[in-house]
Design an enzyme around this catalytic site. Sequence first.
Site, mmCIF file in Angstrom:
data_model
loop_
_atom_site.group_PDB
_atom_site.id
_atom_site.type_symbol
_atom_site.label_atom_id
_atom_site.label_comp_id
_atom_site.label_asym_id
_atom_site.label_seq_id
_atom_site.Cartn_x
_atom_site.Cartn_y
_atom_site.Cartn_z
ATOM 1 N N ASP A 11 0.703 -1.105 -0.303
ATOM 2 C CA ASP A 11 0.152 -0.078 0.211
ATOM 3 C C ASP A 11 0.920 1.253 -0.075
ATOM 4 O OD1 ASP A 11 -2.198 -1.549 -0.549
ATOM 5 O OD2 ASP A 11 -2.360 -1.175 2.145
ATOM 6 N N ASP A 130 -13.640 -5.801 -5.901
ATOM 7 C CA ASP A 130 -13.894 -5.793 -4.329
ATOM 8 C C ASP A 130 -15.397 -6.923 -4.370
ATOM 9 O OD1 ASP A 130 -11.921 -5.150 -3.893
ATOM 10 O OD2 ASP A 130 -12.675 -3.245 -3.316
#
Lengths: 251, 195
Positions: A11, A130
Amino acid sequence: MLTKRIIPCLDIKDGRTVKGINFVNLIDAGDPVELARQYADQNADELVFLDISATEQKRKTLADLVLKVAAALDIPFTVGGGISSVEDVAILLQNGADKVSINSAAVKNPALINACAQQFGSQCIVVAIDAKQIEGQWKVHLVGGKVPTELDLFEWAKEVAERGAGEILFTSMDHDGTKEGFANSALAQLSAAVNIPIIASGGAGKMDHFVDTFTHGKADAALAASIFHFGEISIPELKEQLKQQQLAIRI
Amino acid sequence: MEVAIIDYGAGNIRSLQFALERLGVRGYLTSDPDQIINADQVIFPGQGAAQSAMNKLKRHGLDQLIPQLKQPVLGICLGMQLLCDYTEEGDVEGLGIIQGKVKRFSNQLKVPQMGWNTVYETQTALFQNIKPDEFMYLVHSYFVPILSETIAKSTYDQPYSVAVNKDNFYGVQFHPEKSSKAGQQLLQNFFNLSK
């Protein structure tokens, strides 16, 4: 034989890695390039950089980072996070990204997948999905899983493949962070629904979970973040164990 | 040594340039015929669709130039496929340097083939110091069948050419610039061909 891929995910915020990184032998744990190089040395098969910053400078910072990573890394890497136009994709590919991952923008504007695949080729277009189960139905979610949609996971997967996606990165919101294993039945169903590669994401907690997702889940690749960053699972040991289970693994 | 990287708008050239830099080789991107003819070596990269790649080569007259080159030439990925005389991708005629027809992988398989595959039965100095069954990184939907020019094989559902050689022309289906140390060794071997 084509091998199953192990993919650490980093990230990135404002050009730095975030979320705890607890890695030995790192001079600067926040430096994505140093961390990337470390993973490449450990035989990670690919890397994913997910940009979570929301500043106006984002596009330029990310392009600069991609350039630095490409200079240092001799394995493939994917960049994702807030990519919403053909122009965004062009900049990242020109700077040396091998693939880009498109998520919310693909749902809002599905024609973006076609446009990118036509211009750059399917091989570099990953669509990230997702999803979580609502009353037994897998529904696609946006904005990192916060916003539900009416889209069915499997219908959407078929659509993105038809539109020219070269790969699907499927994250199960139900499994993400649980460390109890990947969403293997949904993954197997995805693999049966489309004939492009599937990356499993969400739920990795121990080495057996990777074995399960490659066998029962039929996944082509498996992605994880914190268990690698915190050294809970070492990639060389993981790959050794997978190989012992007769899986095709690059060591 | 100077290496010309043929510039015709193919994707991810940056990684290739960085790989050359890591080897201390000067590579310049060019579509200028004089520069290409005079380079010590030529790399013919490729990514994306065959049709648009051939159109761009023709626009610069490079479809005529490349087959006449005398120095070592390395086609990468689509660059290797376009060395052949025909590809099913878009029903397109290639450069015709190697007699062979590029085919699409079966729909029974996941296409594109994406990831690291073993490379075996390697031949020629291009694979010097690369161990048997080494892994290389591949991303492709079309493949070159086994030919008399095959100098390395991989298997997806069936064996196919993962590298070819005819005279001074070499082609690799994998991306050496993305194939870690083994890929770097292969590029070094290619550069050594001129020494």
